[in-house]
Write a protein that holds these residues in place. Structure first.
Motif, PDB file in Angstrom:
ATOM      1  N   HIS A  95     -57.172  -5.137  60.408  1.00 52.48           N
ATOM      2  CA  HIS A  95     -57.354  -6.101  61.502  1.00 52.48           C
ATOM      3  C   HIS A  95     -56.377  -7.260  61.359  1.00 52.48           C
ATOM      4  O   HIS A  95     -55.713  -7.646  62.323  1.00 52.48           O
ATOM      5  N   ASP A 133     -56.012 -12.713  50.474  1.00 51.60           N
ATOM      6  CA  ASP A 133     -56.830 -11.550  50.104  1.00 51.60           C
ATOM      7  C   ASP A 133     -56.777 -11.456  48.583  1.00 51.60           C
ATOM      8  O   ASP A 133     -55.693 -11.458  47.995  1.00 51.60           O
ATOM      9  N   ARG A 174     -58.566  -2.543  50.774  1.00 49.25           N
ATOM     10  CA  ARG A 174     -59.918  -1.973  50.887  1.00 49.25           C
ATOM     11  C   ARG A 174     -59.888  -0.666  51.678  1.00 49.25           C
ATOM     12  O   ARG A 174     -60.568   0.296  51.332  1.00 49.25           O
ATOM     13  N   ARG A 192     -60.334   9.366  61.792  1.00 46.53           N
ATOM     14  CA  ARG A 192     -61.147   9.897  62.879  1.00 46.53           C
ATOM     15  C   ARG A 192     -60.518   9.519  64.222  1.00 46.53           C
ATOM     16  O   ARG A 192     -60.760  10.164  65.228  1.00 46.53           O
ATOM     17  N   SER A 193     -59.740   8.435  64.212  1.00 48.53           N
ATOM     18  CA  SER A 193     -59.170   7.938  65.470  1.00 48.53           C
ATOM     19  C   SER A 193     -57.786   8.536  65.709  1.00 48.53           C
ATOM     20  O   SER A 193     -57.047   8.805  64.757  1.00 48.53           O
ATOM     21  N   VAL A 238     -61.052 -16.497  49.587  1.00 49.18           N
ATOM     22  CA  VAL A 238     -61.505 -17.783  50.127  1.00 49.18           C
ATOM     23  C   VAL A 238     -63.002 -17.871  49.840  1.00 49.18           C
ATOM     24  O   VAL A 238     -63.752 -16.923  50.118  1.00 49.18           O
ATOM     25  N   ASN A 290     -63.328  -1.078  64.863  1.00 45.70           N
ATOM     26  CA  ASN A 290     -62.337  -0.010  64.656  1.00 45.70           C
ATOM     27  C   ASN A 290     -60.909  -0.516  64.829  1.00 45.70           C
ATOM     28  O   ASN A 290     -60.682  -1.658  65.199  1.00 45.70           O
ATOM     29  N   LEU A 291     -59.950   0.381  64.595  1.00 41.20           N
ATOM     30  CA  LEU A 291     -58.542   0.018  64.753  1.00 41.20           C
ATOM     31  C   LEU A 291     -58.257  -0.376  66.200  1.00 41.20           C
ATOM     32  O   LEU A 291     -57.492  -1.307  66.463  1.00 41.20           O
TER      33      LEU A 291
HETATM   34  C1  FAD Z   1     -64.585   5.242  55.239  1.00 40.72           C
HETATM   35  C2  FAD Z   1     -64.152   4.613  56.526  1.00 40.72           C
HETATM   36  C3  FAD Z   1     -63.268   5.276  57.382  1.00 40.72           C
HETATM   37  C4  FAD Z   1     -62.887   4.687  58.590  1.00 40.72           C
HETATM   38  N1  FAD Z   1     -62.035   5.362  59.407  1.00 40.72           N
HETATM   39  C5  FAD Z   1     -61.669   4.810  60.579  1.00 40.72           C
HETATM   40  C6  FAD Z   1     -60.760   5.503  61.465  1.00 40.72           C
HETATM   41  O1  FAD Z   1     -60.326   6.614  61.201  1.00 40.72           O
HETATM   42  N2  FAD Z   1     -60.396   4.877  62.618  1.00 40.72           N
HETATM   43  C7  FAD Z   1     -60.869   3.635  62.966  1.00 40.72           C
HETATM   44  O2  FAD Z   1     -60.501   3.118  64.011  1.00 40.72           O
HETATM   45  N3  FAD Z   1     -61.736   2.974  62.156  1.00 40.72           N
HETATM   46  C8  FAD Z   1     -62.135   3.525  60.984  1.00 40.72           C
HETATM   47  N4  FAD Z   1     -63.011   2.849  60.163  1.00 40.72           N
HETATM   48  C9  FAD Z   1     -63.563   1.543  60.634  1.00 40.72           C
HETATM   49  C10 FAD Z   1     -62.593   0.339  60.426  1.00 40.72           C
HETATM   50  O3  FAD Z   1     -61.361   0.573  61.048  1.00 40.72           O
HETATM   51  C11 FAD Z   1     -62.366   0.056  58.959  1.00 40.72           C
HETATM   52  O4  FAD Z   1     -63.586  -0.309  58.385  1.00 40.72           O
HETATM   53  C12 FAD Z   1     -61.332  -1.060  58.706  1.00 40.72           C
HETATM   54  O5  FAD Z   1     -61.072  -1.096  57.319  1.00 40.72           O
HETATM   55  C13 FAD Z   1     -61.770  -2.420  59.167  1.00 40.72           C
HETATM   56  O6  FAD Z   1     -60.685  -3.286  58.979  1.00 40.72           O
HETATM   57  P1  FAD Z   1     -60.826  -4.828  58.620  1.00 40.72           P
HETATM   58  O7  FAD Z   1     -59.445  -5.378  58.507  1.00 40.72           O
HETATM   59  O8  FAD Z   1     -61.774  -5.448  59.564  1.00 40.72           O
HETATM   60  O9  FAD Z   1     -61.595  -4.854  57.216  1.00 40.72           O
HETATM   61  P2  FAD Z   1     -61.187  -4.351  55.748  1.00 40.72           P
HETATM   62  O10 FAD Z   1     -60.358  -3.130  55.769  1.00 40.72           O
HETATM   63  O11 FAD Z   1     -62.492  -4.324  55.018  1.00 40.72           O
HETATM   64  O12 FAD Z   1     -60.299  -5.548  55.187  1.00 40.72           O
HETATM   65  C14 FAD Z   1     -60.822  -6.817  54.953  1.00 40.72           C
HETATM   66  C15 FAD Z   1     -60.089  -7.447  53.793  1.00 40.72           C
HETATM   67  O13 FAD Z   1     -60.601  -8.765  53.646  1.00 40.72           O
HETATM   68  C16 FAD Z   1     -60.659  -9.097  52.278  1.00 40.72           C
HETATM   69  N5  FAD Z   1     -61.648 -10.147  52.081  1.00 40.72           N
HETATM   70  C17 FAD Z   1     -62.992 -10.039  52.194  1.00 40.72           C
HETATM   71  N6  FAD Z   1     -63.568 -11.250  51.916  1.00 40.72           N
HETATM   72  C18 FAD Z   1     -62.560 -12.105  51.624  1.00 40.72           C
HETATM   73  C19 FAD Z   1     -62.510 -13.482  51.253  1.00 40.72           C
HETATM   74  N7  FAD Z   1     -63.622 -14.222  51.127  1.00 40.72           N
HETATM   75  N8  FAD Z   1     -61.304 -14.049  51.012  1.00 40.72           N
HETATM   76  C20 FAD Z   1     -60.161 -13.320  51.150  1.00 40.72           C
HETATM   77  N9  FAD Z   1     -60.159 -12.012  51.500  1.00 40.72           N
HETATM   78  C21 FAD Z   1     -61.334 -11.415  51.726  1.00 40.72           C
HETATM   79  C22 FAD Z   1     -61.022  -7.767  51.599  1.00 40.72           C
HETATM   80  O14 FAD Z   1     -60.546  -7.797  50.264  1.00 40.72           O
HETATM   81  C23 FAD Z   1     -60.307  -6.737  52.463  1.00 40.72           C
HETATM   82  O15 FAD Z   1     -59.056  -6.385  51.906  1.00 40.72           O
HETATM   83  C24 FAD Z   1     -63.397   3.410  58.954  1.00 40.72           C
HETATM   84  C25 FAD Z   1     -64.274   2.747  58.088  1.00 40.72           C
HETATM   85  C26 FAD Z   1     -64.664   3.335  56.893  1.00 40.72           C
HETATM   86  C27 FAD Z   1     -65.633   2.619  55.993  1.00 40.72           C
END
Ligand code: FAD
Length: 413
Positions: free
Chosen positions: A22, A45, A53, A67-68, A126, A385-386
């Motif tokens: 994101h 991060d 992650r 999946r997407s 943070v 999601n993405l």
């Molecule tokens: C197993 C799995 C498969 C998935 N597959 C898909 C897919 O195929 N297609 C799709 O669209 N979606 C998918 N998803 C859903 C979604 O896209 C993912 O969960 C995605 O990782 C979410 O992105 P994000 O950036 O919100 O969070 P994250 O990937 O969780 O990244 C957040 C980051 O924030 C950091 N962070 C957390 N707290 C703090 C803090 N206090 N200070 C600094 N940094 C911090 C973490 O270390 C982490 O690196 C999937 C989810 C899972 C669990």
């Protein structure tokens, strides 16, 4: 090896918390709109890397592909992944050319390199966001893991923050048990396990359950999959109509946020497997490695010293060497520690844990933007999601690049 945090400035124009897909999507959209933003933002991060992650989750569950479909990724150009993969067509999976895990990772690294973002992630978490209210120049102070702090004019929270959903019976277990014998899917790492001779119970009917079942069986276990409803097969988390006006027009026209919340739940409709995973599981059932108990729930579990004794809602009783809870996560702004002080100073309407944000995904009255599942009332059912990352970026970026959208400007106007 732990990286040494660089010397930070006392102030920044924009701080982004989290370096997952994101945050990466936001940064590419921001730089595409306003190249001059380069160097004017900081990304925090703990891992010190982009996508850490995401990569860990895919590796721990040995997920072969997304999946997407291939249009969903952090680059602003939807066709960029297709172009990148011109010489790697065999890394797309049926039925809709889903990108392979390795291909997607390589592509994201390419995005990071093209936008010169390799050195942009500060290896610090943070720990606190402290609002510094002021009539014309309100700011947010970010407290960092090393005890230092930095003042930001604007902050984007992209931490993927969600809370684990656990079934009620887990809290009723009275006896102590080894942690790894009962855990949420997010802490299972298949790579480290040998499960020969074990019987594993997996609770939940989402795709993660499928990955866990396949992984456990390939390590020698017999698996029971328990699903409180029937096993649902769907290609995507939510129907593709949720990516555009087909469904979103009506969703955004709805002013009753309770109804929006209900629509989100209905659109995602709990966990589901892809048809391909459903087929793989049925093959394992035929081979005698897997039992699928539908319309069934755990009523009680007792740790007997070496095994779990589990009573189920259909009256049956079973023994398992371990239990994995693939019961999902929940987005709830009230349990996000980082937001508590902001919500005290800038109270906000909350509907079943989801905040009602302004049209730029800001906490009203404050230059704090939320991405991911927490923004679902303004982005729709795919917010986490993405595809949700792209939609959220399209809403946030205008408020960051256009000074006229800044709250301080609006206030003094
Ligand atoms: C197993 C799995 C498969 C998935 N597959 C898909 C897919 O195929 N297609 C799709 O669209 N979606 C998918 N998803 C859903 C979604 O896209 C993912 O969960 C995605 O990782 C979410 O992105 P994000 O950036 O919100 O969070 P994250 O990937 O969780 O990244 C957040 C980051 O924030 C950091 N962070 C957390 N707290 C703090 C803090 N206090 N200070 C600094 N940094 C911090 C973490 O270390 C982490 O690196 C999937 C989810 C899972 C669990």
């Amino acid at each position: 090896m732990e990286e040494t945090p660089p010397c930070l400035p006392a102030k920044t124009d924009l701080a982004i918390i989290g370096a997952g897909p994101h945050a990466l999507t936001l940064v590419t959209h921001l730089l595409q709109k306003r190249q001059t933003m380069w160097g004017k933002f900081l990304v925090f991060d703990k891992s010190g890397r982009w996508m850490s992650r995401w990569q860990n989750q895919f590796a721990a569950l040995e997920i072969p592909h997304l999946r997407s479909p291939a249009v969903h990724h952090p680059d602003p150009n939807p066709f960029a992944l297709r172009k990148f993969a011109e010489s790697r067509p065999h890394e797309f999976f049926p039925p809709y050319d889903l990108p392979g895990t390795r291909l997607f990772d390589d592509f994201c690294q390419d995005v990071i390199r093209r936008y010169s973002l390799q050195q942009q992630v500060i290896p610090l978490g943070v720990t606190r966001i402290e609002p510094l209210p002021h009539l014309f120049r309100p700011r947010l102070r970010l407290w960092l893991q090393d005890g230092k702090s930095i003042i930001a004019r604007r902050v984007v929270l992209a931490t993927g923050s969600s809370k684990l959903q656990l079934p009620n019976w887990v809290n009723q277990i009275t006896s102590g048990y080894p942690e790894h014998k009962l855990c949420h899917s997010s802490s299972v790492d298949l790579r480290r396990l040998c499960l020969t001779g074990e019987r594993v119970l997996i609770v939940g009917g989402g795709l993660t359950s499928g990955h866990l079942a396949v992984g456990a069986i390939s390590r020698g276990a017999k698996v029971d999959l328990m699903i409180r409803r029937h096993l649902q097969e769907k290609l995507f988390d939510a129907e593709p109509g949720w990516l555009g006006p087909k469904y979103l027009k009506g969703f955004f026209a709805e002013q009753d946020y309770q109804k929006r919340f209900a629509t989100i739940l209905q659109a995602r409709n709990g966990g589901s497997m892809t048809p391909a995973m459903g087929m793989q599981l049925r093959r394992e059932v035929r081979s005698g490695n897997l039992r699928i108990n539908e319309n069934c729930q755990v009523v009680m579990a007792q740790w007997m010293g070496e095994k779990w004794r589990v009573q189920c809602s259909d009256g049956s009783q079973h023994e398992y060497s371990r239990i994995w809870l693939s019961t999902g996560t929940k987005f709830d702004v009230t349990s996000e520690a980082l937001l508590q002080e902001v919500l005290e100073v800038y109270p906000i309407k909350i509907v079943n844990g989801l905040p009602v944000l302004d049209e730029y995904l800001r906490v009203p009255g404050c230059e704090l933007f939320l991405m991911g599942g927490l923004a679902a009332l303004q982005v729709g059912p795919t917010a986490r999601n993405l595809s949700g990352a792209r939609m959220a970026s399209e809403k946030i970026v205008p408020a960051i690049v256009k000074p006229s959208m800044a709250l301080s400007q609006l206030r003094s106007a």
